[in-house]
Design an enzyme around this catalytic site. Structure first.
Site, PDB file in Angstrom:
ATOM      1  N   ARG A  54      19.683  -5.468  22.038  1.00  0.00           N
ATOM      2  CA  ARG A  54      20.050  -4.516  23.087  1.00  0.00           C
ATOM      3  C   ARG A  54      20.287  -5.246  24.407  1.00  0.00           C
ATOM      4  O   ARG A  54      21.235  -4.936  25.139  1.00  0.00           O
ATOM      5  CB  ARG A  54      18.963  -3.451  23.255  1.00  0.00           C
ATOM      6  CG  ARG A  54      18.973  -2.377  22.171  1.00  0.00           C
ATOM      7  CD  ARG A  54      17.684  -1.545  22.209  1.00  0.00           C
ATOM      8  NE  ARG A  54      17.743  -0.395  21.322  1.00  0.00           N
ATOM      9  CZ  ARG A  54      17.583  -0.440  20.006  1.00  0.00           C
ATOM     10  NH1 ARG A  54      17.366  -1.614  19.417  1.00  0.00           N
ATOM     11  NH2 ARG A  54      17.639   0.658  19.275  1.00  0.00           N
TER      12      ARG A  54
ATOM     13  N   GLY B 103      22.195  -4.641  10.855  1.00  0.00           N
ATOM     14  CA  GLY B 103      22.506  -3.271  11.230  1.00  0.00           C
ATOM     15  C   GLY B 103      22.822  -3.115  12.699  1.00  0.00           C
ATOM     16  O   GLY B 103      23.737  -2.371  13.075  1.00  0.00           O
TER      17      GLY B 103
ATOM     18  N   ARG C  32      25.475  -0.009   3.791  1.00  0.00           N
ATOM     19  CA  ARG C  32      24.672   0.580   4.867  1.00  0.00           C
ATOM     20  C   ARG C  32      25.516   1.587   5.654  1.00  0.00           C
ATOM     21  O   ARG C  32      26.672   1.318   5.992  1.00  0.00           O
ATOM     22  CB  ARG C  32      24.116  -0.512   5.785  1.00  0.00           C
ATOM     23  CG  ARG C  32      23.243  -1.497   5.033  1.00  0.00           C
ATOM     24  CD  ARG C  32      22.572  -2.493   5.945  1.00  0.00           C
ATOM     25  NE  ARG C  32      21.569  -1.855   6.796  1.00  0.00           N
ATOM     26  CZ  ARG C  32      20.791  -2.536   7.641  1.00  0.00           C
ATOM     27  NH1 ARG C  32      20.925  -3.837   7.759  1.00  0.00           N
ATOM     28  NH2 ARG C  32      19.895  -1.895   8.380  1.00  0.00           N
TER      29      ARG C  32
ATOM     30  N   SER D 197      20.144   6.883  10.850  1.00  0.00           N
ATOM     31  CA  SER D 197      19.741   5.736  11.664  1.00  0.00           C
ATOM     32  C   SER D 197      19.834   6.095  13.139  1.00  0.00           C
ATOM     33  O   SER D 197      20.868   6.578  13.603  1.00  0.00           O
ATOM     34  CB  SER D 197      20.627   4.521  11.380  1.00  0.00           C
ATOM     35  OG  SER D 197      20.325   3.465  12.280  1.00  0.00           O
TER      36      SER D 197
ATOM     37  N   SER E  12      12.898   7.346  14.206  1.00  0.00           N
ATOM     38  CA  SER E  12      12.498   6.287  15.133  1.00  0.00           C
ATOM     39  C   SER E  12      12.729   6.639  16.591  1.00  0.00           C
ATOM     40  O   SER E  12      13.514   6.007  17.301  1.00  0.00           O
ATOM     41  CB  SER E  12      13.210   4.972  14.795  1.00  0.00           C
ATOM     42  OG  SER E  12      12.604   3.898  15.476  1.00  0.00           O
TER      43      SER E  12
ATOM     44  N   GLU F 264      10.095   1.207   9.948  1.00  0.00           N
ATOM     45  CA  GLU F 264      10.222  -0.213   9.633  1.00  0.00           C
ATOM     46  C   GLU F 264       8.886  -0.847   9.248  1.00  0.00           C
ATOM     47  O   GLU F 264       8.855  -1.932   8.657  1.00  0.00           O
ATOM     48  CB  GLU F 264      10.823  -0.960  10.815  1.00  0.00           C
ATOM     49  CG  GLU F 264       9.957  -0.956  12.061  1.00  0.00           C
ATOM     50  CD  GLU F 264      10.742  -1.326  13.307  1.00  0.00           C
ATOM     51  OE1 GLU F 264      10.329  -2.264  14.000  1.00  0.00           O
ATOM     52  OE2 GLU F 264      11.768  -0.670  13.585  1.00  0.00           O
TER      53      GLU F 264
ATOM     54  N   HIS G 204      18.533   1.056   4.472  1.00  0.00           N
ATOM     55  CA  HIS G 204      18.288  -0.168   5.232  1.00  0.00           C
ATOM     56  C   HIS G 204      18.836  -1.371   4.460  1.00  0.00           C
ATOM     57  O   HIS G 204      19.786  -1.250   3.696  1.00  0.00           O
ATOM     58  CB  HIS G 204      16.799  -0.296   5.546  1.00  0.00           C
ATOM     59  CG  HIS G 204      16.376   0.504   6.736  1.00  0.00           C
ATOM     60  ND1 HIS G 204      15.732  -0.046   7.819  1.00  0.00           N
ATOM     61  CD2 HIS G 204      16.525   1.818   7.021  1.00  0.00           C
ATOM     62  CE1 HIS G 204      15.502   0.895   8.722  1.00  0.00           C
ATOM     63  NE2 HIS G 204      15.972   2.037   8.261  1.00  0.00           N
TER      64      HIS G 204
ATOM     65  N   LYS H  61      15.847 -13.398   9.086  1.00  0.00           N
ATOM     66  CA  LYS H  61      16.581 -12.325   9.767  1.00  0.00           C
ATOM     67  C   LYS H  61      15.899 -11.943  11.071  1.00  0.00           C
ATOM     68  O   LYS H  61      16.563 -11.625  12.069  1.00  0.00           O
ATOM     69  CB  LYS H  61      16.671 -11.120   8.835  1.00  0.00           C
ATOM     70  CG  LYS H  61      17.367  -9.898   9.401  1.00  0.00           C
ATOM     71  CD  LYS H  61      17.359  -8.776   8.379  1.00  0.00           C
ATOM     72  CE  LYS H  61      17.979  -7.506   8.934  1.00  0.00           C
ATOM     73  NZ  LYS H  61      19.439  -7.640   9.096  1.00  0.00           N
TER      74      LYS H  61
END
Length: 442
Positions: free
Chosen positions: A49, A113, A141, A187, A215, A329, A356, A426
């Site tokens: 972000r 993602g 995905r 998502s 989330s 997660e 995911h 990752k």
């Protein structure tokens, strides 16, 4: 890729610990109570972000202590393709504002993602034709709701009717923006993607959610970071509004990744002893902060002070009924933990995990059951009953969180062999080595 960034990555290579030549890892067993300290790397969610908001800013931004992982590298590479150059510094990455450009370019998504969702809106701001594709897994995905919303806002997108990668975004020098409905139930990244780029849209964006986005902490994270960079997002229930704005922030420091701390946090609950996770923030929007409440619910102690979070456990875990909708997660690590519970457990509210890196619910039910667990899928989670476990190969399906789950299983079960541990790069390239050090410190 800029040479400065290559130098930075070269100094932070993946530390594999004791990984065999067949690309498997014998997860170590805790012979004694743990007494250790660890500092986890920067948050992937915050890092990516911050990179996006820095690329949209009017001036240069130094992102300090970012995560260096495959996903972060893919994001920097994507931003470079889209016109936001970056160079290394002694403690982070300096990003330049995104510039215009023409011609055809390609963005490599890997299986990231955040890159697949956060960068298509950026591609609408320039005049390039941008082709997006990645690993076979990324093609499975979901991304259709985001592409549909972008089209409704005026974007020129060709996905061949697939609603997934590969797809192409043809930039026409900017996006008008405006009002749009969005189904973000698969998502929360769909919503975050629109909100992050909204300050650069001519009219900003007003998004009305259809259905419930999973989330909530990640949504709060997006709104908080927009404010830090100078935007003025507003929320009224299911409706979000971000007006056009000029973003600017000289320096942004990334918090440690609390979700990646999950295996270390739960380790004392199974092995006994204590683990300190240094640098745990006093205030955060990260969903991983919920782990403090989980520790207490499962009979351990979690004490937060200026140095970090100290977790103490006694080696026994009660059964639990947990709604993990907001913190999905964490499911793989928690499911592995609950396999050792003294009573039955259920994890609910995480149907979105089927989209995911892999279908995490199916993978967990399959792999935990293969080691003797009594684990079954439900419509939106897992049901776990006490059962004796044994060693064997724990397949990870190219999913970093499953590597962490395998490590947790190894605390109490001898001869757990984790397949393809490198996939944890990752989000946490040094995980295997850090995990082994923690167990050897005790």
């Amino acid at each position: 890729m800029p040479t400065g960034r290559l130098r930075w990555f070269a100094s932070r290579v993946w530390d594999s610990g004791h990984v065999g030549e067949d690309n498997t890892w014998a997860a170590p067993t805790a012979a004694d109570a743990i007494d250790a300290e660890v500092r986890v790397p920067g948050s992937k969610s915050i890092t990516n972000r911050a990179f996006v908001l820095a690329a949209l800013s009017a001036g240069k931004t130094l992102v300090r202590e970012p995560l260096d992982s495959r996903d972060a590298r893919l994001m920097l590479s994507a931003l470079d393709v889209l016109g936001a150059a970056s160079t290394a510094t002694t403690d982070g990455v300096l990003l330049e504002p995104m510039t215009g450009g023409t011609g055809e370019v390609r963005v490599a998504l890997g299986n990231a993602g955040t890159v697949a969702r956060f960068t298509p809106p950026l591609a609408t701001l320039g005049s390039r034709t941008v082709h997006f594709d990645g690993d076979p897994a990324i093609r499975r995905r979901p991304v259709a709701p985001l592409l549909h919303a972008l089209r409704a806002l005026g974007a020129d997108i060709d996905d061949g009717g697939r609603g997934a990668a590969p797809f192409t975004v043809r930039g026409h020098g900017g996006l008008d923006g405006g009002r749009v409905d969005l189904d973000s139930s698969a998502s929360s990244q769909f919503l975050s993607a629109l909100l992050l780029s909204a300050p650069a849209f001519t009219r900003g964006v007003t998004v009305r959610l259809k259905g419930e986005a999973p989330s909530e902490p990640h949504i709060a994270m997006t709104l908080d970071m927009l404010r830090r960079f100078g935007a003025e997002p507003e929320r009224d229930g299911p409706e979000f509004h971000v007006p056009p704005a000029t973003l600017a922030l000289d320096t942004y420091t990334v918090e440690p990744d609390l979700s990646s701390a999950a295996p270390f946090v739960v380790a004392p609950l199974l092995a006994g002893g204590r683990v300190r996770v240094s640098g745990w923030p006093a205030e955060t929007t990260q969903p991983g902060d919920w782990l403090r409440d989980l520790v207490r619910e499962l009979g351990g102690e979690a004490v937060l002070d200026a140095e970090g979070l100290t977790v103490t456990g006694g080696g026994t875990v009660p059964g639990a009924d947990l709604d993990l909708h907001a913190v999905g997660e964490l499911t793989p690590v928690i499911a592995a933990l609950l396999c050792f519970a003294e009573g039955p457990s259920e994890i609910r509210g995480v149907a979105h995990l089927r989209g995911h890196e892999t279908d995490r619910l199916a993978a967990l039910a399959t792999e935990l059951s293969a080691l003797g667990g009594d684990v079954t899928e439900t419509d939106d989670g897992l049901r776990i009953r006490p059962a004796p476990l044994h060693g064997g190969t724990f397949h990870t399906y190219d999913d970093h969180r499953l590597v962490m789950a395998g490590a947790v299983l190894g605390l109490r079960i001898a001869d757990v062999v984790v397949e393809n541990p490198a996939t944890v790069g990752k989000t946490y390239p040094e995980f295997v080595a850090d995990w082994e050090r923690v167990l050897h410190q005790g």
